[in-house]
Each structure stands twice: as structure tokens, then as C-alpha cells.
Design a protein around this motif. Structure first.
Motif, PDB file in Angstrom:
ATOM      1  N   ILE A  54      61.592  14.816  34.764  1.00  0.00           N
ATOM      2  CA  ILE A  54      60.636  13.721  34.921  1.00  0.00           C
ATOM      3  C   ILE A  54      59.715  13.619  33.703  1.00  0.00           C
ATOM      4  CG2 ILE A  54      60.733  13.818  37.436  1.00  0.00           C
ATOM      5  CD1 ILE A  54      57.919  15.089  37.375  1.00  0.00           C
ATOM      6  N   GLY A  55      60.121  14.205  32.592  1.00  0.00           N
ATOM      7  CA  GLY A  55      59.430  14.003  31.332  1.00  0.00           C
ATOM      8  C   GLY A  55      58.338  15.013  31.035  1.00  0.00           C
ATOM      9  N   HIS A  56      57.981  15.090  29.757  1.00  0.00           N
ATOM     10  CA  HIS A  56      56.854  15.932  29.342  1.00  0.00           C
ATOM     11  C   HIS A  56      55.566  15.427  29.972  1.00  0.00           C
ATOM     12  CE1 HIS A  56      58.741  18.255  26.027  1.00  0.00           C
ATOM     13  NE2 HIS A  56      59.494  17.180  25.855  1.00  0.00           N
ATOM     14  N   ARG A  57      54.857  16.335  30.576  1.00  0.00           N
ATOM     15  CA  ARG A  57      53.486  16.077  31.041  1.00  0.00           C
ATOM     16  C   ARG A  57      53.399  14.844  31.939  1.00  0.00           C
ATOM     17  NH1 ARG A  57      50.413  14.336  27.555  1.00  0.00           N
ATOM     18  NH2 ARG A  57      48.477  15.035  28.482  1.00  0.00           N
ATOM     19  N   HIS A  58      54.218  14.799  32.968  1.00  0.00           N
ATOM     20  CA  HIS A  58      54.105  13.676  33.895  1.00  0.00           C
ATOM     21  C   HIS A  58      52.674  13.633  34.429  1.00  0.00           C
ATOM     22  CE1 HIS A  58      54.617  11.026  37.301  1.00  0.00           C
ATOM     23  NE2 HIS A  58      55.819  10.702  36.843  1.00  0.00           N
ATOM     24  N   PRO A  59      52.029  12.470  34.392  1.00  0.00           N
ATOM     25  CA  PRO A  59      50.601  12.399  34.750  1.00  0.00           C
ATOM     26  C   PRO A  59      50.275  12.980  36.122  1.00  0.00           C
ATOM     27  CG  PRO A  59      51.317  10.344  33.761  1.00  0.00           C
ATOM     28  CD  PRO A  59      52.558  11.177  33.941  1.00  0.00           C
ATOM     29  N   LYS A  60      51.134  12.789  37.111  1.00  0.00           N
ATOM     30  CA  LYS A  60      50.851  13.290  38.454  1.00  0.00           C
ATOM     31  C   LYS A  60      50.939  14.811  38.512  1.00  0.00           C
ATOM     32  CE  LYS A  60      52.244   8.988  40.665  1.00  0.00           C
ATOM     33  NZ  LYS A  60      53.245   8.261  41.479  1.00  0.00           N
ATOM     34  N   VAL A  61      51.838  15.386  37.701  1.00  0.00           N
ATOM     35  CA  VAL A  61      51.936  16.846  37.647  1.00  0.00           C
ATOM     36  C   VAL A  61      50.735  17.429  36.907  1.00  0.00           C
ATOM     37  CG1 VAL A  61      53.335  18.793  36.865  1.00  0.00           C
ATOM     38  CG2 VAL A  61      54.455  16.742  37.760  1.00  0.00           C
ATOM     39  N   VAL A  62      50.363  16.812  35.804  1.00  0.00           N
ATOM     40  CA  VAL A  62      49.191  17.276  35.051  1.00  0.00           C
ATOM     41  C   VAL A  62      47.947  17.237  35.930  1.00  0.00           C
ATOM     42  CG1 VAL A  62      47.668  16.768  33.105  1.00  0.00           C
ATOM     43  CG2 VAL A  62      50.148  16.625  32.812  1.00  0.00           C
TER      44      VAL A  62
END
Length: 430
Positions: A54-62
Motif C-alpha cells: 500500500i505504498g511508502h508511508r500510507h497516511p492512515k498507517v503513519v
């Protein structure tokens, strides 16, 4: 610091066996892009080796990780548990296709998950032997090095491997191993090396990862399930690289309809945070004694927060559908390249778990590892991270984030095509 300054520190202080051959240092990243210490923009078709579906630094994970940092960073869950661990266990139990009611243990890495799966299988069956497959990759700990179906570079310099590990052929028609021949080899291993009465488990990847992105036929997986049932062995499926949406399903084994006893997972389950899991049928997972599974950092609160966020992203952003669409786009590109270039062969994909082979002779499927390495090098020089793999080192695997923007994907594919033209000449067919 600049790339040059960081390279000097790397040469002085990082062990050669642990050092990257890359000379650029990541400074920041977003989705499918990385900027290095000198400010150069790089397209990422590796995804941290399948970690960033789901990509580098997905905003919801961050956001979830930052929120967890304000609450609890560590207690060791065996000393004092916390909500995140049991919530992750609950959700993995619900989505993982193992037989019966599933229970979960969390660890730190794919290798740890495989080590613990073997421990569970031995405790549940009272047997010792493990059967693995040619081309398989399971990790860099001693037990998983013994389980790997490829020696170099993982086990070359490290002496004698643990015993009670046996090997069988993996079905890859392209390399002359049919499903029938692979099954015959497996049954022969049970006759000649690993008596079923002493064999705890058969362990395999439903799609070879380091071994070249070859999916096991559904019939082969079903035959293994039947053999395990017949002889009281456990079927362990390693989804460390193929899991969490890479193949268009949450787990690659779902394409076959087979339900294993245990599944291991890691990599993209936390979008870059270190965590892994063994999910298995409750009776098997509960077979060992109290405090027999775990470790100081296993199931870190911060990593658990990341897992829960990733699972939300999968539902909200339709990641499985995006994986299927990305795989179809790559498949069309592979077909084009195979027509254009004599060195491109055997394009394949299951969802977005996609690869091509670099060959010197298509008629004989002759691997060309040198050209594959040169292509990866040239692509890197042009601003694209591309990885090779496979038993013969000639497979190019595509592990870009499933969330990659269309324009970035097309830019990366164009870099590969331009690199091919520079290395082997402009194709006769445009």
C-alpha cells in the motif's frame, strides 16, 4: 549527509555481509517514490522487497503509528498484554483461510514466523521432519536457511545446517518440472528420506518468491493437502511475500481453495513496520506449553497499530481490486516486450505478483543472469529500483506498490524499455 559521505561511513562501519550494494541512501519516501540523500527522485518497483503493497508511508498507517507512540511503545506482551495484540489476532483469525477456528501468535520477521510454525508443527504432531521445496525461500536464521531451496548467498559461508529438513521438486513447467513429476518427487522423498510417521510438516510457498514468482498449480496444492491428511502431517503455507494482497487475494492460497493448517505472513502486513504472524488451527496452535512461543518484541504495540490500519486501508481503498488491475496492466506490458525483445520470455502474473525472465535463447529457456543484472543496474542509473531473483538469477520481479499512480507506473515501465534498448538494441517491432 550526502550519498558520498554516507557511503564512506558504510564502508568503515557496516559489515560487508550486511551492507547494501546500492550507493544511494533513502532520505524520504511517499507511495512509489523515494528521494535520496542528494535529492534525486527514484521510482520504486521493489517495495522494500514486497513490504509496501500500500505504498511508502500510507497516511492512515503513519497516523496510527504516531497515535500509538503517544500511548504505549513497549511492555513485552507476555509481561503485560495490550489491546493491539489481541485485536490483530482477532482480525487475522477472521481473514486467514486455515482449517477450523484460527489462533494467532505474532513475531518480528518472516523467518521468525517460519521458525515458530515448525515449532508448532512439531509440538502438534510429536514428529520432527520437515519437507520443503527446490527454489523455496523462508529466511536467514539457521532453521530457515536449512529450509531454503537455494544455497547462495544465504547459506554459503555458515557451515552445517540443522537436520531433519528434506527437499522435494517444485512444479515449474517452464524449467521442465511438471506437476506430475513434482508430486512423484515429493512422494519419493516420503519413501526414501522423510518417513511420514516421522514428518511433522510440508512447508511451501504457494507462489515462489525468491525462487522466481512461479505459482504452484491448484492440483499440486490439493495433492499436498491430501498427503498431509493421509499421514497426519501439517500443511504449512508461507505467505510472507505473496500475502496481503500481492496476488489479488489477501492470501495466494485462496486461489486454490485449499485450507492449510498453518499460514505464515509478514512483509506487507504492516506497511514497513516489523511484524509477522503464524495463524493456524486452534488445536495445533495450542499444542505447546505456556510461554513456549513469543519473544521480547513480538507483536510490538506500534507494529500492531500499523497492522490494524493496513487492514482498514484494504477495505476502504479496494486494494485487492487494485492489485488485480495492476497485474493485468503488467501482463499486457510483458506480452508487448516478449514480441519486441528476444531476451524477454515467460511473462507471468498472479494479481500484481508479476515477473519476466531474461534469456539468451527463448527456444531453450536459457537463463541470462548477466543481462538481468545489467538491466537492473541500468534502470537504477535512470532512476528506477528493479530487482532480480530466481534460482538462476535471471528473473525480474515487479513489487511496486499496488497503490502506484498510473503516471509513475508508466514512467517506470518506460525506463525499463529504454534500458533494454540500450543494452540489446532497439527492437525490430515497435
Amino acid at each position: 549527509m550526502t550519498n558520498a559521505e554516507l557511503n564512506d561511513l558504510k564502508k568503515r562501519f557496516v559489515a560487508d555481509g550486511a551492507a547494501s550494494p546500492a550507493t544511494q541512501f533513502a532520505d524520504r519516501a511517499e507511495n512509489a517514490l523515494i528521494w535520496d540523500a542528494d535529492g534525486n527522485r527514484i521510482i520504486d518497483f521493489a517495495g522494500g522487497i514486497g513490504v509496501l503493497n500500500i505504498g511508502h508511508r500510507h497516511p492512515k498507517v503513519v497516523e496510527a503509528v504516531k497515535a500509538q507512540l503517544d500511548r504505549v511503545m513497549h511492555t513485552c506482551q507476555t509481561v503485560m498484554p495490550y489491546e493491539g495484540y489481541v485485536k490483530v489476532a482477532e482480525q487475522l483469525s477472521r481473514i486467514t483461510p486455515v482449517r477450523g477456528h484460527a489462533k494467532v501468535m505474532l513475531a518480528n520477521s518472516g523467518a521468525e514466523a517460519l521458525e515458530n510454525a515448525v515449532k508448532v508443527a512439531r509440538a502438534a504432531t510429536g514428529k520432527n521432519n520437515v519437507i520443503c521445496f527446490d527454489g523455496g525461500y523462508h529466511g536467514r536464521t539457521f532453521m530457515t536457511m536449512a529450509m531454503n531451496g537455494k544455497v547462495a548467498p544465504y547459506a554459503t559461508d555458515f557451515g552445517t545446517m540443522p537436520g531433519n529438513v528434506f527437499r522435494a521438486p517444485y512444479p515449474v513447467d517452464y524449467h521442465g518440472v511438471s506437476e506430475e513429476e513434482a508430486l512423484r518427487g515429493l512422494k519419493m522423498a516420503l519413501k526414501t528420506d522423510a518417513n511420514p510417521r516421522d514428518t511433522a510438516a510440508i512447508v511451501l510457498e504457494p507462489v515462489l518468491g525468491e525462487g522466481g514468482f512461479y505459482p504452484a498449480p491448484a492440483g499440486f496444492l490439493k495433492a499436498i493437502r491430501d498427503l498431509c491428511d493421509e499421514h497426519g502431517m501439517l500443511m504449512i503455507i508461507d505467505e510472507v511475500q505473496s500475502g496481503f494482497g500481492r496476488t489479488g487475494r489477501m492470501f495466494a492460497i485462496e486461489h486454490s481453495g485449499v485450507e492449510p493448517d498453518l499460514i505464515t505472513m509478514a512483509k506487507s502486513m504492516a506497511d514497513g513496520m516489523p511484524i509477522s504472524a503464524v495463524v493456524g488451527t486452534d488445536a495445533h496452535m495450542d499444542a505447546s506449553g505456556a510461554n513456549s512461543l513469543g519473544g521480547t518484541y513480538t507483536g510490538s504495540p506500534v507494529s500492531c497499530a500499523a497492522v490494524l490500519a493496513v487492514l482498514d486501508v484494504f477495505k476502504e481503498d479496494k486494494i485487492l481490486e487494485k492489485s488485480q488491475a495492476l497485474g493485468e496492466r503488467l501482463g499486457k506490458q510483458f506480452e508487448k516486450w516478449q514480441q519486441q525483445f528476444d531476451c524477454i520470455d515467460n511473462g507471468r502474473h498472479m494479481g500484481a505478483m508479476a515477473a519476466i525472465d531474461i534469456v539468451s535463447d527463448k527456444a531453450h529457456h536459457t537463463p541470462d543472469a548477466d543481462l538481468a543484472a545489467a538491466l537492473c543496474k541500468r534502470a537504477r542509473e535512470k532512476g528506477l529500483i528493479l530487482l532480480s531473483c530466481g534460482l538462476y538469477g535471471n528473473t525480474l520481479r515487479f513489487l511496486m506498490p499496488v497503490t502506484i499512480e498510473d503516471e509513475v507506473l508508466e514512467e517506470g515501465l518506460a525506463i525499463i524499455e529504454a534500458s533494454l534498448e540500450e543494452l540489446v538494441g532497439r527492437p525490430a517491432i515497435a
